[in-house]
Design a protein around this motif. Structure first.
Motif, PDB file in Angstrom:
ATOM      1  N   SER A 272       0.939  -1.277   0.091  1.00  0.00           N
ATOM      2  CA  SER A 272      -0.127   0.041  -0.082  1.00  0.00           C
ATOM      3  C   SER A 272       0.989   1.269   0.014  1.00  0.00           C
ATOM      4  O   SER A 272       2.053   1.287   0.078  1.00  0.00           O
ATOM      5  CB  SER A 272      -0.912  -0.117   1.346  1.00  0.00           C
ATOM      6  N   ALA A 273       0.225   2.260  -0.221  1.00  0.00           N
ATOM      7  CA  ALA A 273       1.026   3.590  -0.291  1.00  0.00           C
ATOM      8  C   ALA A 273       1.644   3.777   0.991  1.00  0.00           C
ATOM      9  O   ALA A 273       2.794   4.318   1.417  1.00  0.00           O
ATOM     10  CB  ALA A 273       0.159   4.853  -0.689  1.00  0.00           C
ATOM     11  N   ARG A 274       0.757   3.488   2.159  1.00  0.00           N
ATOM     12  CA  ARG A 274       1.266   3.614   3.551  1.00  0.00           C
ATOM     13  C   ARG A 274       2.323   3.119   3.984  1.00  0.00           C
ATOM     14  O   ARG A 274       3.589   3.344   4.168  1.00  0.00           O
ATOM     15  CB  ARG A 274       0.175   3.459   4.674  1.00  0.00           C
ATOM     16  N   ASP A 275       2.564   1.767   3.357  1.00  0.00           N
ATOM     17  CA  ASP A 275       3.653   0.802   3.786  1.00  0.00           C
ATOM     18  C   ASP A 275       4.980   1.419   2.811  1.00  0.00           C
ATOM     19  O   ASP A 275       6.150   1.369   3.057  1.00  0.00           O
ATOM     20  CB  ASP A 275       3.455  -0.433   3.350  1.00  0.00           C
ATOM     21  N   ARG A 276       4.747   1.826   1.569  1.00  0.00           N
ATOM     22  CA  ARG A 276       5.810   2.311   0.838  1.00  0.00           C
ATOM     23  C   ARG A 276       6.558   3.455   1.442  1.00  0.00           C
ATOM     24  O   ARG A 276       7.631   3.575   1.374  1.00  0.00           O
ATOM     25  CB  ARG A 276       5.318   2.557  -0.523  1.00  0.00           C
ATOM     26  N   VAL A 277       5.523   4.515   1.890  1.00  0.00           N
ATOM     27  CA  VAL A 277       6.076   5.679   2.487  1.00  0.00           C
ATOM     28  C   VAL A 277       6.799   5.169   3.790  1.00  0.00           C
ATOM     29  O   VAL A 277       8.097   6.070   4.082  1.00  0.00           O
ATOM     30  CB  VAL A 277       4.954   6.591   2.677  1.00  0.00           C
ATOM     31  N   LEU A 278       6.344   4.319   4.641  1.00  0.00           N
ATOM     32  CA  LEU A 278       6.960   3.895   5.958  1.00  0.00           C
ATOM     33  C   LEU A 278       8.239   3.135   5.575  1.00  0.00           C
ATOM     34  O   LEU A 278       9.210   3.682   6.152  1.00  0.00           O
ATOM     35  CB  LEU A 278       5.975   3.098   6.680  1.00  0.00           C
ATOM     36  N   ALA A 279       8.266   2.417   4.602  1.00  0.00           N
ATOM     37  CA  ALA A 279       9.615   1.478   4.202  1.00  0.00           C
ATOM     38  C   ALA A 279      10.548   2.588   3.758  1.00  0.00           C
ATOM     39  O   ALA A 279      11.677   2.351   4.125  1.00  0.00           O
ATOM     40  CB  ALA A 279       9.182   0.451   3.521  1.00  0.00           C
ATOM     41  N   SER A 280      10.173   3.697   3.074  1.00  0.00           N
ATOM     42  CA  SER A 280      11.003   4.542   2.541  1.00  0.00           C
ATOM     43  C   SER A 280      11.608   5.217   3.402  1.00  0.00           C
ATOM     44  O   SER A 280      12.948   5.649   3.490  1.00  0.00           O
ATOM     45  CB  SER A 280      10.489   5.204   1.380  1.00  0.00           C
ATOM     46  N   CYS A 281      10.729   5.919   4.464  1.00  0.00           N
ATOM     47  CA  CYS A 281      11.437   6.776   5.533  1.00  0.00           C
ATOM     48  C   CYS A 281      12.499   6.025   6.456  1.00  0.00           C
ATOM     49  O   CYS A 281      13.456   6.467   6.616  1.00  0.00           O
ATOM     50  CB  CYS A 281      10.270   7.344   6.025  1.00  0.00           C
ATOM     51  N   LEU A 282      12.050   4.877   6.785  1.00  0.00           N
ATOM     52  CA  LEU A 282      12.658   3.943   7.623  1.00  0.00           C
ATOM     53  C   LEU A 282      14.139   3.616   6.908  1.00  0.00           C
ATOM     54  O   LEU A 282      15.124   3.895   7.472  1.00  0.00           O
ATOM     55  CB  LEU A 282      12.073   2.650   8.058  1.00  0.00           C
ATOM     56  N   GLY A 283      14.236   3.197   5.554  1.00  0.00           N
ATOM     57  CA  GLY A 283      15.240   2.876   4.996  1.00  0.00           C
ATOM     58  C   GLY A 283      16.294   4.046   4.923  1.00  0.00           C
ATOM     59  O   GLY A 283      17.479   4.014   5.038  1.00  0.00           O
TER      60      GLY A 283
END
Length: 333
Positions: A272-283
């Motif tokens: 989902s968009a939420r998971d993509r943004v979360l993963a991108s920020c964390l990475g």
């Protein structure tokens, strides 16, 4: 949007490695991409460890380039593959992995995974003092130190979509459905899916199934003005066959439940968009944490802020908030 921490570089990081471990979760590829591109932008070499801790022990490590991590943001699964490495429980095996990192002149490690991955990273960091950052990625959402985990939102939406479809059939035929979702001995996914899907009942591993209560609730539903079509969301539990055993017990009490096991369909698919943004920020922030010399931590989310939690301070599981179950019971009346 998430609030990112301000971090000042204090360590010369020349090369980092990244791995994904345990069960795959949608968004892992987005995290890999963010780690690689954030590091490469800073002139840091990036190595991808194949198959989690197994690849670390076997030195199955390959360079990651910007083109190699292109076009993976939207894909489920993990470019680096994953594994559950039982051998990593042995101290000698962990030291073997440490030696491989040193031989390849790696200055920092990013581990993307769930509770088992966190446990392995905690032991590895404590024994070797090797700089590493853990990014919580599991559809179970049960990692202490973070309000959210990579993959949970996608899995919840996948389960919700399935329940909405099952509801159509349940209404058409006035049937009782037992819908099993994943989560092992954690009820986060079942609770979120059950509340969002309007389930008449949610059964989680944190609470023993009270068959008398379930039966009484179903009988009241049959005798009330409410539609006799019902959906009970059941978390799979650690021991296989939990939902089938419940179905058999209800059948013996005169009910006719239909069982639908969602299984691994919840792990796959586009994040989902939420998971993509979360993963991108964390990475991306994981690279900054290593540059700031602040490894040995889990990078998580708390009240929309990205926060660091020392691995030594963390347990392996986040308990389910009883208030969520109380809410579910309140609005199921």
């Amino acid at each position: 949007m998430y609030h990112l921490p301000e971090l000042t570089p204090s360590v010369n990081i020349r090369r980092i490695a990244v791995l994904t471990s345990g069960g795959d979760a949608p968004g892992m590829n987005a995290a890999i991409r963010a780690v690689a591109r954030a590091a490469l932008h800073q002139g840091i070499d990036v190595l991808g460890i194949q198959r989690g801790y197994s690849g670390l022990v076997e030195a199955d490590i390959r360079p990651l380039t910007s083109p190699l991590v292109g076009n993976i943001l939207q894909r489920g699964g993990t470019l680096l593959k994953s594994d559950r490495c039982e051998e990593f429980h042995k101290p000698a095996v962990r030291w073997q992995g440490y030696e491989h990192l040193r031989e390849m002149e790696v200055d920092g490690l990013v581990v993307i995974g769930g509770d088992g991955s966190l446990a392995g990273a905690r032991q590895f960091a404590a024994e070797t003092n090797f700089p590493l950052v853990v990014l919580p990625a599991t559809i179970d959402n049960d990692i202490e130190g973070s309000d959210e985990t990579i993959g949970f939102d996608t899995a919840a939406n996948t389960g919700l979509d399935a329940i909405d479809r099952i509801r159509d059939t349940a209404n058409s035929h006035q049937r009782l459905f037992l819908v099993e979702v994943m989560g092992r001995d954690s009820g986060f996914l079942a609770t979120e899916v059950g509340i969002a899907g309007g389930a008449e009942m949610i059964l989680v591993p944190e609470q023993a199934i009270d068959l008398d209560r379930v039966s009484e609730s179903l009988k009241q539903g049959d005798s009330s003005a409410r539609p006799s079509s019902r959906i009970i969301v059941v978390a799979e539990g650690r021991k296989p066959g939990r939902t089938q055993r419940l179905a058999q017990a209800l059948t013996e009490r005169g009910f006719n439940p239909q069982v639908c096991i969602l299984g691994h369909i919840q792990r796959g698919g586009n994040p989902s968009a939420r998971d993509r943004v979360l993963a991108s920020c964390l990475g991306a922030v994981a690279v900054k944490v290593l540059q700031a010399g602040q490894g040995g931590c889990l990078l998580g989310v708390e009240n929309r802020h990205l926060v660091q939690r020392p691995l030594a301070d963390l347990g392996e599981r986040l308990p389910l908030d009883p208030a969520l179950l109380e809410l579910a019971q309140l609005i199921q009346q």
